[in-house]
Design an enzyme around this catalytic site. Structure first.
Site, PDB file in Angstrom:
ATOM      1  N   HIS A  85       0.930  -1.198  -0.077  1.00  0.00           N
ATOM      2  CA  HIS A  85       0.137   0.065  -0.054  1.00  0.00           C
ATOM      3  C   HIS A  85       0.850   1.370  -0.053  1.00  0.00           C
ATOM      4  CE1 HIS A  85       0.370   0.714   4.507  1.00  0.00           C
ATOM      5  NE2 HIS A  85       0.373  -0.695   4.456  1.00  0.00           N
ATOM      6  N   ASP A  87      -0.311   4.283   0.708  1.00  0.00           N
ATOM      7  CA  ASP A  87      -0.886   5.366   1.675  1.00  0.00           C
ATOM      8  C   ASP A  87      -0.314   5.265   3.037  1.00  0.00           C
ATOM      9  OD1 ASP A  87      -2.373   2.820   1.916  1.00  0.00           O
ATOM     10  OD2 ASP A  87      -3.985   3.894   3.057  1.00  0.00           O
ATOM     11  N   GLU A 152      -5.131   1.121   2.589  1.00  0.00           N
ATOM     12  CA  GLU A 152      -4.989   0.138   3.465  1.00  0.00           C
ATOM     13  C   GLU A 152      -4.905   0.878   4.954  1.00  0.00           C
ATOM     14  OE1 GLU A 152      -3.252  -2.778   6.437  1.00  0.00           O
ATOM     15  OE2 GLU A 152      -2.695  -0.585   5.906  1.00  0.00           O
ATOM     16  N   GLU A 153      -4.443   1.979   5.067  1.00  0.00           N
ATOM     17  CA  GLU A 153      -4.589   2.519   6.421  1.00  0.00           C
ATOM     18  C   GLU A 153      -5.920   3.174   6.881  1.00  0.00           C
ATOM     19  OE1 GLU A 153      -2.263   2.065   8.253  1.00  0.00           O
ATOM     20  OE2 GLU A 153      -0.293   1.996   7.227  1.00  0.00           O
ATOM     21  N   THR A 313     -14.620  27.079  32.047  1.00  0.00           N
ATOM     22  CA  THR A 313     -15.780  26.449  32.718  1.00  0.00           C
ATOM     23  C   THR A 313     -16.827  26.335  31.780  1.00  0.00           C
ATOM     24  OG1 THR A 313     -16.087  28.757  33.444  1.00  0.00           O
ATOM     25  CG2 THR A 313     -14.752  27.081  34.897  1.00  0.00           C
ATOM     26  N   ARG A 326      -9.730  -5.191  17.961  1.00  0.00           N
ATOM     27  CA  ARG A 326      -9.074  -6.145  17.270  1.00  0.00           C
ATOM     28  C   ARG A 326      -9.595  -7.529  17.418  1.00  0.00           C
ATOM     29  NH1 ARG A 326      -5.001  -3.770  13.868  1.00  0.00           N
ATOM     30  NH2 ARG A 326      -4.636  -1.794  14.771  1.00  0.00           N
ATOM     31  N   HIS A 425       3.083   4.065  12.707  1.00  0.00           N
ATOM     32  CA  HIS A 425       2.121   4.993  12.986  1.00  0.00           C
ATOM     33  C   HIS A 425       2.356   5.914  14.246  1.00  0.00           C
ATOM     34  CE1 HIS A 425      -1.357   1.916  11.637  1.00  0.00           C
ATOM     35  NE2 HIS A 425      -0.300   1.742  10.798  1.00  0.00           N
TER      36      HIS A 425
HETATM   37  N1  BES Z   1       1.419  -2.940   8.544  1.00  0.00           N
HETATM   38  C1  BES Z   1       0.291  -2.734   9.307  1.00  0.00           C
HETATM   39  C2  BES Z   1      -0.299  -4.039   9.749  1.00  0.00           C
HETATM   40  C3  BES Z   1       0.559  -4.604  10.662  1.00  0.00           C
HETATM   41  C4  BES Z   1       0.989  -4.018  12.029  1.00  0.00           C
HETATM   42  C5  BES Z   1       1.060  -6.061  10.629  1.00  0.00           C
HETATM   43  C6  BES Z   1       1.904  -4.741  13.011  1.00  0.00           C
HETATM   44  C7  BES Z   1       1.583  -6.470  11.815  1.00  0.00           C
HETATM   45  C8  BES Z   1       2.206  -5.894  12.582  1.00  0.00           C
HETATM   46  C9  BES Z   1      -0.806  -2.065   8.306  1.00  0.00           C
HETATM   47  O1  BES Z   1      -0.479  -1.000   7.469  1.00  0.00           O
HETATM   48  C10 BES Z   1      -1.742  -1.630   9.324  1.00  0.00           C
HETATM   49  O2  BES Z   1      -1.344  -0.557   9.975  1.00  0.00           O
HETATM   50  N2  BES Z   1      -2.896  -1.930   9.207  1.00  0.00           N
HETATM   51  C11 BES Z   1      -4.080  -1.196  10.071  1.00  0.00           C
HETATM   52  C12 BES Z   1      -5.454  -1.539   9.333  1.00  0.00           C
HETATM   53  C13 BES Z   1      -6.593  -0.977   9.802  1.00  0.00           C
HETATM   54  C14 BES Z   1      -6.260   0.814   9.808  1.00  0.00           C
HETATM   55  C15 BES Z   1      -7.747  -1.443   9.042  1.00  0.00           C
HETATM   56  C16 BES Z   1      -4.070  -1.625  11.330  1.00  0.00           C
HETATM   57  O3  BES Z   1      -3.552  -2.846  11.729  1.00  0.00           O
HETATM   58  O4  BES Z   1      -4.277  -0.777  12.562  1.00  0.00           O
HETATM   59 ZN    ZN Z   2      -0.071   0.772   8.888  1.00  0.00          ZN
END
Ligand code: BES
Ligand code: ZN
Length: 452
Positions: A85, A87, A152-153, A313, A326, A425
């Site tokens: 991805h 993005d 994806e993000e 206030t 998750r 992130h």
């Molecule tokens: N690369 C990550 C997924 C990931 C993170 C895999 C840590 C293994 C270990 C992917 O880009 C991601 O951050 N996905 C999001 C998806 C969500 C926004 C639907 C996630 O996991 O928060």
């Molecule tokens: Zn990610």
């Protein structure tokens, strides 16, 4: 193979410069303000693929386009689909970055930039591996399709529909996804499981405008206060308390619990990378089980009222929370979101208005850890990193992985090579230059191993 690997070795500096160019595009999918630059980023990927000899196309979706590229010159050979991805996550908070997020910089052997690990550096390594074959041999050992999406993000909201519509175009024998991490520094990993995710926002509205908290306090409900009370009911002692939340959960199997326990996992070091004071979570499960094989619920952000300097206030008019869950097999994002919404609506008092927004999600996956393709991927990783990978699950989510399986019948080879603490992130996201190089070698070996 020797010339290919030498080509990669000699091109290390050039590859790094090209990756930096890629990283300069602020391709933030979550924020429409970045749309133009995100589209320019897609063009960049397309141009790179085209320039190394792929037939390319930008395929539109109702959101951001997919970059597609194919090289189908290996008649009769199998086809590998490589997903990534372009993005990235929003870069905020900006003031915590040591160098600006979209001005890549190498320091102490790491390249710093938003998206360098997640996921530009990782799929760019696959591109460089294909390039090395095409430059030295004029061909790839098998057919290759690149499928690089731009949402994806934000949960890949259009990918299921896209995959269904482009089933024939994307048809392949294998899929490779490098969007995860090594297990620990120097110990690579192959994943056979990912958690799913569902994300929602709860917005509470009380008075039509902020009220003086003296003039009205004690007579009018405060949406910030009500929000806290609602959220407080979602979790207790590390367990999600939503009724029915665990109904479909398949617990980790015995062989997995044994295998997890044997991994070289240093809990103290793990805690230290977080900067947190103490571990916490569901009783009866180890840290790795909690991370990979148990569901959770997290408040990702809260807003409402005044949080600026000094005192103000008021009874705020509005307050809200962003929440994600998750999920593990066999939980379903839509079903748990419904459970969440039902609960929170029922518990919400009549004194405030409630809105629950469901932003979507992704399904959890478990793959066959013993397939021949996994073994080939294992050999590729071992050659690229000089060490055999461990077989693990991960706690993050890559929504398209479940969709690839469901729609195309493809089990992905999840071979990420970012560092385990690259601050994805978060401010100061990074990727070790060495891991980018080893990832490129791994990607080259993968083409070879899958072809033979
Ligand atoms: N690369 C990550 C997924 C990931 C993170 C895999 C840590 C293994 C270990 C992917 O880009 C991601 O951050 N996905 C999001 C998806 C969500 C926004 C639907 C996630 O996991 O928060
Ligand atoms: Zn990610």
């Amino acid at each position: 193979m020797k010339e290919v690997l030498e080509h990669i070795e000699k091109g290390r500096q050039k590859a790094l410069e090209e990756l930096k160019e890629f990283l300069r595009f602020p391709s933030v999918s979550a924020d429409p303000a970045y749309r133009k630059k995100t589209l320019a980023c897609a063009e960049f990927v397309k141009d790179r693929l085209q320039s190394i000899g792929f037939k390319t196309n930008l395929l539109s979706t109702p959101g951001l386009p997919v970059v597609y590229g194919e090289w189908m010159g290996a008649k009769g050979a199998k086809t590998l689909l490589i997903y990534g991805h372009y993005d990235v996550q929003p870069p905020d908070p900006l003031d915590l970055w040591q160098s600006p997020p979209f001005e890549p910089e190498v320091r102490d052997g790491y390249l710093f930039a938003r998206g360098v690990h997640d996921n530009k550096g990782q799929h760019f390594a696959h591109l460089k591996a294909s390039e090395a074959f095409l430059k030295t041999k004029g061909r790839l050992p098998l057919n290759v399709k690149f499928f690089i999406e731009g949402e994806e993000e934000v949960g890949s909201p259009h990918m299921e529909e896209f995959l269904r519509a482009k089933k024939d175009l994307l048809r392949a024998d294998y899929a490779a996804v490098s969007d995860s991490s090594l297990f620990t520094d120097g110990v690579p990993a192959i994943l056979y499981g990912l958690r799913g995710i569902a994300f929602l926002e709860v917005v509470l509205t009380g008075p039509s405008h902020d009220l003086h908290s003296g003039g009205y306090g004690g007579t009018i409900a405060n949406p910030a206060q009500v929000l806290i009370e609602l959220l407080d009911g979602l979790k207790a002692s590390g367990r999600v308390t939503l009724p029915g939340f665990y109904d479909d959960v398949i617990p980790p199997s015995d062989w997995e619990r044994e295998a997890f326990a044997k991994l070289p996992f240093d809990e103290g070091a793990y805690l230290q990378t977080t900067g947190s004071l103490k571990l916490s979570g569901e009783e009866g499960f180890t840290t790795l089980e909690r991370r990979w094989a148990r569901p959770t619920l997290e408040v990702n952000g809260l807003y409402g009222g005044y949080a600026g300097s000094g005192v103000k206030t008021i009874i705020p008019s509005q307050a809200g929370a962003k929440v994600s869950m998750r999920l593990v097999p066999n939980q379903d994002p839509e079903k748990v979101s419904q459970i969440f919404e039902d609960y929170i609506r029922k518990k919400c008092p009549e004194t405030v208005q409630i809105e629950v927004k469901y932003y979507g999600g992704g399904k959890p996956v478990l793959l066959d850890p013993r397939s021949p393709a996994m073994a080939a991927a294992g050999r590729a990783v071992e050659k690229g990193f000089g060490k055999a990978p461990v077989l693990i699950r991960e706690g993050g989510s890559i929504p398209v992985v479940a969709t690839l399986k469901e729609v195309l019948g493809l089990e992905s080879l999840l071979i990420g090579f970012g560092g385990p603490d690259d601050r994805i992130h978060s401010p100061n996201e990074r990727l070790a230059v060495e891991n980018f190089y080893r990832g490129t070698l791994t990607a080259a070996h993968l083409l070879n191993e899958l072809a033979s």
